[in-house]
Design a protein around this motif. Structure first.
Motif, PDB file in Angstrom:
ATOM      1  N   LEU A   1       0.803  -1.221   0.000  1.00  0.00           N
ATOM      2  CA  LEU A   1       0.000   0.000   0.000  1.00  0.00           C
ATOM      3  C   LEU A   1       0.840   1.276   0.000  1.00  0.00           C
ATOM      4  CD1 LEU A   1      -2.773  -1.185   2.457  1.00  0.00           C
ATOM      5  CD2 LEU A   1      -2.815  -1.195  -0.042  1.00  0.00           C
ATOM      6  N   LEU A   2       2.106   1.171  -0.340  1.00  0.00           N
ATOM      7  CA  LEU A   2       2.998   2.327  -0.418  1.00  0.00           C
ATOM      8  C   LEU A   2       3.656   2.355  -1.788  1.00  0.00           C
ATOM      9  CD1 LEU A   2       4.910   1.898   2.953  1.00  0.00           C
ATOM     10  CD2 LEU A   2       2.958   3.371   2.523  1.00  0.00           C
ATOM     11  N   ASP A   3       3.753   3.527  -2.364  1.00  0.00           N
ATOM     12  CA  ASP A   3       4.486   3.683  -3.617  1.00  0.00           C
ATOM     13  C   ASP A   3       5.797   4.418  -3.411  1.00  0.00           C
ATOM     14  OD1 ASP A   3       2.704   2.411  -5.372  1.00  0.00           O
ATOM     15  OD2 ASP A   3       1.460   4.199  -5.481  1.00  0.00           O
ATOM     16  N   ARG A   4       5.822   5.234  -2.362  1.00  0.00           N
ATOM     17  CA  ARG A   4       7.002   6.062  -2.135  1.00  0.00           C
ATOM     18  C   ARG A   4       7.045   6.508  -0.681  1.00  0.00           C
ATOM     19  NH1 ARG A   4       8.382  10.706  -6.257  1.00  0.00           N
ATOM     20  NH2 ARG A   4       9.923  11.856  -5.089  1.00  0.00           N
ATOM     21  N   ILE A   5       8.215   6.478  -0.081  1.00  0.00           N
ATOM     22  CA  ILE A   5       8.399   6.984   1.275  1.00  0.00           C
ATOM     23  C   ILE A   5       9.117   8.322   1.164  1.00  0.00           C
ATOM     24  CG2 ILE A   5       9.558   6.643   3.482  1.00  0.00           C
ATOM     25  CD1 ILE A   5       9.064   3.643   3.156  1.00  0.00           C
ATOM     26  N   GLU A   6       8.473   9.361   1.675  1.00  0.00           N
ATOM     27  CA  GLU A   6       9.026  10.711   1.623  1.00  0.00           C
ATOM     28  C   GLU A   6       9.929  10.991   2.823  1.00  0.00           C
ATOM     29  OE1 GLU A   6       8.427  13.134  -0.761  1.00  0.00           O
ATOM     30  OE2 GLU A   6       7.342  11.646  -1.942  1.00  0.00           O
ATOM     31  N   GLU A   7       9.494  10.582   4.013  1.00  0.00           N
ATOM     32  CA  GLU A   7      10.259  10.800   5.245  1.00  0.00           C
ATOM     33  C   GLU A   7      10.150   9.562   6.120  1.00  0.00           C
ATOM     34  OE1 GLU A   7       9.176  14.385   7.371  1.00  0.00           O
ATOM     35  OE2 GLU A   7       8.476  15.276   5.498  1.00  0.00           O
ATOM     36  N   LEU A   8      11.225   9.243   6.809  1.00  0.00           N
ATOM     37  CA  LEU A   8      11.221   8.092   7.704  1.00  0.00           C
ATOM     38  C   LEU A   8      12.055   8.414   8.934  1.00  0.00           C
ATOM     39  CD1 LEU A   8      10.628   5.098   8.325  1.00  0.00           C
ATOM     40  CD2 LEU A   8      12.673   4.539   7.027  1.00  0.00           C
TER      41      LEU A   8
ATOM     42  N   ILE B   1       6.452   7.941   9.724  1.00  0.00           N
ATOM     43  CA  ILE B   1       6.726   7.759   8.303  1.00  0.00           C
ATOM     44  C   ILE B   1       5.753   8.637   7.520  1.00  0.00           C
ATOM     45  CG2 ILE B   1       5.188   5.763   8.149  1.00  0.00           C
ATOM     46  CD1 ILE B   1       7.057   4.624   6.035  1.00  0.00           C
ATOM     47  N   VAL B   2       6.230   9.243   6.449  1.00  0.00           N
ATOM     48  CA  VAL B   2       5.385   9.996   5.526  1.00  0.00           C
ATOM     49  C   VAL B   2       5.533   9.291   4.187  1.00  0.00           C
ATOM     50  CG1 VAL B   2       4.995  12.189   4.351  1.00  0.00           C
ATOM     51  CG2 VAL B   2       5.719  12.166   6.745  1.00  0.00           C
ATOM     52  N   ALA B   3       4.425   8.752   3.684  1.00  0.00           N
ATOM     53  CA  ALA B   3       4.471   7.954   2.457  1.00  0.00           C
ATOM     54  C   ALA B   3       3.373   8.391   1.494  1.00  0.00           C
ATOM     55  CB  ALA B   3       4.318   6.479   2.786  1.00  0.00           C
ATOM     56  N   LYS B   4       3.506   7.968   0.239  1.00  0.00           N
ATOM     57  CA  LYS B   4       2.502   8.261  -0.779  1.00  0.00           C
ATOM     58  C   LYS B   4       2.036   6.980  -1.456  1.00  0.00           C
ATOM     59  CE  LYS B   4       3.802  12.914  -1.988  1.00  0.00           C
ATOM     60  NZ  LYS B   4       4.122  13.852  -3.055  1.00  0.00           N
ATOM     61  N   LYS B   5       0.761   6.976  -1.799  1.00  0.00           N
ATOM     62  CA  LYS B   5       0.169   5.902  -2.584  1.00  0.00           C
ATOM     63  C   LYS B   5      -0.526   6.561  -3.761  1.00  0.00           C
ATOM     64  CE  LYS B   5      -1.450   1.930  -3.835  1.00  0.00           C
ATOM     65  NZ  LYS B   5      -0.546   1.046  -4.546  1.00  0.00           N
ATOM     66  N   MET B   6      -0.173   6.179  -4.971  1.00  0.00           N
ATOM     67  CA  MET B   6      -0.790   6.756  -6.153  1.00  0.00           C
ATOM     68  C   MET B   6      -2.070   5.999  -6.474  1.00  0.00           C
ATOM     69  SD  MET B   6       1.189   9.087  -6.831  1.00  0.00           S
ATOM     70  CE  MET B   6       2.673   9.755  -7.472  1.00  0.00           C
ATOM     71  N   LEU B   7      -3.158   6.739  -6.636  1.00  0.00           N
ATOM     72  CA  LEU B   7      -4.452   6.162  -6.985  1.00  0.00           C
ATOM     73  C   LEU B   7      -4.837   6.604  -8.389  1.00  0.00           C
ATOM     74  CD1 LEU B   7      -6.306   6.852  -3.643  1.00  0.00           C
ATOM     75  CD2 LEU B   7      -5.198   4.741  -4.359  1.00  0.00           C
ATOM     76  N   ARG B   8      -5.359   5.676  -9.151  1.00  0.00           N
ATOM     77  CA  ARG B   8      -5.757   6.017 -10.527  1.00  0.00           C
ATOM     78  C   ARG B   8      -7.196   5.668 -10.748  1.00  0.00           C
ATOM     79  NH1 ARG B   8      -0.346   3.802 -13.399  1.00  0.00           N
ATOM     80  NH2 ARG B   8       0.937   4.570 -11.759  1.00  0.00           N
TER      81      ARG B   8
END
Length: 41
Positions: free
Chosen positions: A21-28, A34-41
């Motif tokens: 459920l994660l595409d990218r971790i911005e901060e850890l 943790i600050v992460a991103k999930k791309m939804l289409r």
């Protein structure tokens, strides 16, 4: 810690598609947050 891509994320957590459920971790901050991103289409 710098931005982590999908390959680097797979090295530290056991989850795989479709449960990854994660595409990218911005901060850890290990053990704190943790600050992460999930791309939804």
């Amino acid at each position: 810690m710098s931005v982590m891509n999908i390959q680097e994320i797979k090295e530290i957590i056991p989850h795989r598609f479709p449960m990854l459920l994660l595409d990218r971790i911005e901060e850890l901050e290990e053990g704190k947050r943790i600050v992460a991103k999930k791309m939804l289409r």
